[in-house]
Design a protein around this motif. Structure first.
Motif, PDB file in Angstrom:
ATOM      1  N   HIS A  51       0.863  -1.178   0.000  1.00 55.14           N
ATOM      2  CA  HIS A  51       0.000   0.000   0.000  1.00 55.14           C
ATOM      3  C   HIS A  51       0.905   1.235   0.000  1.00 55.14           C
ATOM      4  CE1 HIS A  51      -3.382  -2.597   0.732  1.00 55.14           C
ATOM      5  NE2 HIS A  51      -2.785  -3.107   1.784  1.00 55.14           N
ATOM      6  N   THR A  53       1.625   4.295   1.140  1.00 56.77           N
ATOM      7  CA  THR A  53       1.235   5.184   2.237  1.00 56.77           C
ATOM      8  C   THR A  53       2.478   5.895   2.769  1.00 56.77           C
ATOM      9  OG1 THR A  53       1.700   3.496   3.878  1.00 56.77           O
ATOM     10  CG2 THR A  53      -0.531   3.510   2.961  1.00 56.77           C
ATOM     11  N   GLU A  55       3.781   5.441   5.592  1.00 56.76           N
ATOM     12  CA  GLU A  55       4.605   4.477   6.315  1.00 56.76           C
ATOM     13  C   GLU A  55       5.459   3.666   5.335  1.00 56.76           C
ATOM     14  OE1 GLU A  55       1.220   4.805   6.775  1.00 56.76           O
ATOM     15  OE2 GLU A  55       1.461   6.036   8.573  1.00 56.76           O
ATOM     16  N   THR A  56       4.817   3.272   4.223  1.00 61.02           N
ATOM     17  CA  THR A  56       5.566   2.540   3.192  1.00 61.02           C
ATOM     18  C   THR A  56       6.682   3.417   2.641  1.00 61.02           C
ATOM     19  OG1 THR A  56       3.647   1.209   2.637  1.00 61.02           O
ATOM     20  CG2 THR A  56       5.334   1.416   0.932  1.00 61.02           C
ATOM     21  N   ASP A 125       2.405  -7.534  -0.423  1.00 57.44           N
ATOM     22  CA  ASP A 125       1.314  -7.470   0.554  1.00 57.44           C
ATOM     23  C   ASP A 125       0.109  -8.072  -0.158  1.00 57.44           C
ATOM     24  OD1 ASP A 125      -0.806  -6.767   2.213  1.00 57.44           O
ATOM     25  OD2 ASP A 125       0.129  -4.913   2.854  1.00 57.44           O
ATOM     26  N   ASN A 340     -10.071   0.405   5.752  1.00 55.74           N
ATOM     27  CA  ASN A 340      -9.100   1.185   6.542  1.00 55.74           C
ATOM     28  C   ASN A 340      -8.109   1.923   5.652  1.00 55.74           C
ATOM     29  OD1 ASN A 340      -7.913  -1.227   5.759  1.00 55.74           O
ATOM     30  ND2 ASN A 340      -6.609  -1.362   7.562  1.00 55.74           N
ATOM     31  N   LEU A 341      -7.867   1.385   4.482  1.00 57.66           N
ATOM     32  CA  LEU A 341      -6.904   2.040   3.583  1.00 57.66           C
ATOM     33  C   LEU A 341      -7.606   2.873   2.522  1.00 57.66           C
ATOM     34  CD1 LEU A 341      -4.630  -0.936   3.802  1.00 57.66           C
ATOM     35  CD2 LEU A 341      -3.619   1.335   3.666  1.00 57.66           C
ATOM     36  N   GLU A 345      -6.381   6.145   6.359  1.00 63.36           N
ATOM     37  CA  GLU A 345      -4.970   6.145   5.929  1.00 63.36           C
ATOM     38  C   GLU A 345      -4.234   4.867   6.276  1.00 63.36           C
ATOM     39  OE1 GLU A 345      -3.031  10.105   6.809  1.00 63.36           O
ATOM     40  OE2 GLU A 345      -5.019  10.449   7.627  1.00 63.36           O
ATOM     41  N   GLY A 346      -4.989   3.800   6.592  1.00 60.88           N
ATOM     42  CA  GLY A 346      -4.319   2.555   6.991  1.00 60.88           C
ATOM     43  C   GLY A 346      -3.895   2.623   8.442  1.00 60.88           C
ATOM     44  N   HIS A 347      -3.082   1.639   8.829  1.00 64.15           N
ATOM     45  CA  HIS A 347      -2.668   1.587  10.226  1.00 64.15           C
ATOM     46  C   HIS A 347      -1.769   2.768  10.553  1.00 64.15           C
ATOM     47  CE1 HIS A 347      -4.145  -2.285   9.542  1.00 64.15           C
ATOM     48  NE2 HIS A 347      -3.082  -3.021   9.708  1.00 64.15           N
ATOM     49  N   MET A 352       3.024   0.363  12.225  1.00 61.16           N
ATOM     50  CA  MET A 352       3.727  -0.029  10.998  1.00 61.16           C
ATOM     51  C   MET A 352       5.240   0.014  11.226  1.00 61.16           C
ATOM     52  SD  MET A 352       1.301  -0.894   9.099  1.00 61.16           S
ATOM     53  CE  MET A 352       2.289  -1.407   7.711  1.00 61.16           C
ATOM     54  N   PHE A 356       7.368  -2.784   9.448  1.00 60.42           N
ATOM     55  CA  PHE A 356       8.333  -2.432   8.405  1.00 60.42           C
ATOM     56  C   PHE A 356       9.780  -2.554   8.897  1.00 60.42           C
ATOM     57  CE2 PHE A 356       5.090   0.057   5.624  1.00 60.42           C
ATOM     58  CZ  PHE A 356       4.594  -1.159   5.173  1.00 60.42           C
TER      59      PHE A 356
HETATM   60  N1  ADE Z   1      -1.381  -1.916   5.770  1.00 59.18           N
HETATM   61  C1  ADE Z   1      -2.222  -1.452   6.684  1.00 59.18           C
HETATM   62  N2  ADE Z   1      -1.937  -0.181   7.017  1.00 59.18           N
HETATM   63  C2  ADE Z   1      -0.856   0.178   6.262  1.00 59.18           C
HETATM   64  C3  ADE Z   1      -0.098   1.359   6.158  1.00 59.18           C
HETATM   65  N3  ADE Z   1      -0.375   2.437   6.879  1.00 59.18           N
HETATM   66  N4  ADE Z   1       0.918   1.365   5.278  1.00 59.18           N
HETATM   67  C4  ADE Z   1       1.190   0.260   4.543  1.00 59.18           C
HETATM   68  N5  ADE Z   1       0.521  -0.880   4.608  1.00 59.18           N
HETATM   69  C5  ADE Z   1      -0.508  -0.931   5.472  1.00 59.18           C
END
Ligand code: ADE
Length: 418
Positions: A51, A53, A55-56, A125, A340-341, A345-347, A352, A356
């Motif tokens: 994803h 994001t 965090e990624t 993922d 959620n995504l 904005e996902g977790h 994360m 990660f």
């Molecule tokens: N999967 C769930 N939440 C995420 C995030 N914030 N970034 C990347 N992968 C996710």
């Protein structure tokens, strides 16, 4: 550098949001500092399908800091944050192939663009890179060192491939690390799923009946967070042990058909297909809201819902109304994709951070160890998992005790009895 993102002029906004997430990713930051100094990933090409994001983005920046060459595409057509994709290209010179809302054709062309970078390590993922390599690019798959898989659904697929003897390279199940699934799946999915529901609908949860399908780690998180906001929660689960656990946690447990009649909000998190289907839609109250937080958009049988409807229309961003033939209305969030995504904005970054950190250390491990690995699915080495837990605790300013020598000895002996 080739790339495909929506709009590079969004990059500055993306940069600020990536920095915001970084504040809450201390473990990944520590790994990045070491990577910057030692360059352990020099000469390693990493192809990532995650994803896209904030965090990624921090993970990609960390891998690059370690000397890796990375290319990134999306693991879901609706989860891409276009400003983040733009910043990775513009500020970090990382090739990204992802546009929020892309159709199936461009989703797969982006997967192929990442595979064209000839990665030594694949990072998935949901196993889409690996599936494409195994179905369409087998010669290339033979040359991949190793893969990393982020999610339960992907790990299930990969274990099936390993058991059938068709897996062409070793894969490390990042999902199975304790510092991943005990936190990301539970606290991450729990909070971000409700965040998605609330951003999409702004409904009050207190006093409502929320039905959670699936009581794995993700379902537990969703059920407990919904209860925490005052909802009455019913759990629907087919595994007797998990169902029993839900009962003892104080949740109502019932079959899907009975729950369908009572629910105001339905959330699927099972990883399986057609969990909510015609027999449930038929029983639902007027105004029921449906969403999914499992990896693929197969958990809600949307074609069946469409067939029972005489019309559908978008009534809010991420909310679609299905008008059934008998006049009832059912609302579907985010096209049945990960709510959620897609709607949030996902977790959050803090959780994360550990997922990660696992990914970053697994790439380093894959580079060092792939020659000794079989073509099967491995867990993350336990020492990496524990080190991440230690670093996370330290970053939170928490100290824990060590066992005394006497206690260690006691635990490793069998002679001492009553
Ligand atoms: N999967 C769930 N939440 C995420 C995030 N914030 N970034 C990347 N992968 C996710």
């Amino acid at each position: 550098m080739e790339y495909d993102v929506k709009d590079l002029s969004l990059a500055q906004e993306g940069r600020l949001r990536i920095e915001w997430a970084e504040r809450d990713m201390p473990v990944l930051r520590m790994i990045r500092e070491r990577f910057e100094k030692d360059k352990p990933l020099k000469g390693t090409r990493v192809g990532a399908c995650l994803h896209v994001t904030t965090e990624t983005a921090n993970l990609m920046i960390t891998l690059k800091a370690g000397g890796a060459k990375v290319a990134l595409c999306a693991s879901n057509p609706l989860s891409t944050q276009d400003d983040v994709a733009a910043s990775l290209v513009k500020h970090h010179k990382i090739p990204v192939f992802a546009v929020r809302g892309e159709d199936k054709k461009s989703y797969y062309s982006h997967i192929n663009a990442v595979l064209d970078s000839q990665p030594h390590v694949t990072m998935d993922d949901g196993a889409d890179l690996i599936s494409t390599l195994h179905s369409e690019r087998r010669e290339q798959a033979e040359k991949v060192w190793a893969g990393a898989e982020e999610t339960t659904t992907g790990v299930i697929r990969l274990k099936a491939m390993a058991e059938a003897g068709v897996l062409l390279y070793p894969v490390i199940a990042v999902n199975n690390a304790m510092t991943k699934h005990l936190f990301d799946n539970r606290f991450g999915t729990g909070q971000s799923t409700l965040d998605g529901v609330l951003r999409a609908t702004n409904i009050l949860l207190a006093g409502r009946r929320v039905v959670v399908f699936g009581y794995g780690m993700c379902g537990r998180g969703v059920a407990s967070r919904a209860r925490g906001m005052g909802a009455n929660v019913t759990v629907v689960e087919t595994d007797p042990l998990r169902a029993l656990e839900a009962v003892m946690e104080g949740f109502e447990v019932s079959g899907g058909a009975a729950a369908a009649e009572k629910g105001d909000l339905f959330i699927t998190v099972t990883g399986d297909i057609h969990v909510l289907r015609a027999e449930h839609f038929r029983r639902m109250k007027d105004g029921a809201v449906l969403c999914n937080s499992g990896h693929f958009n197969v958990e809600i049988d949307i074609p069946a819902l469409e067939k029972m409807s005489r019309g559908r229309r978008r009534v809010r961003e991420n909310v679609e109304e299905f008008l059934l033939r008998d006049g009832r209305r059912i609302y579907l969030l985010a096209d049945g994709r990960l709510v959620n995504l897609a709607a949030a904005e996902g977790h959050p970054a803090s959780v994360m951070d550990m997922s990660f950190a696992n990914q970053a250390l697994v790439v380093e491990y894959a580079k060092e160890s792939h020659r000794y690995l079989e073509k099967t699915v491995y867990d993350v080495p336990e020492e990496l998992d524990r080190e991440i837990a230690r670093l996370k605790l330290a970053s939170m300013g928490m100290e824990i005790d060590c066992l005394t020598r006497e206690q260690e000895k006691y635990l490793s002996s069998w002679e001492m009895g009553t």
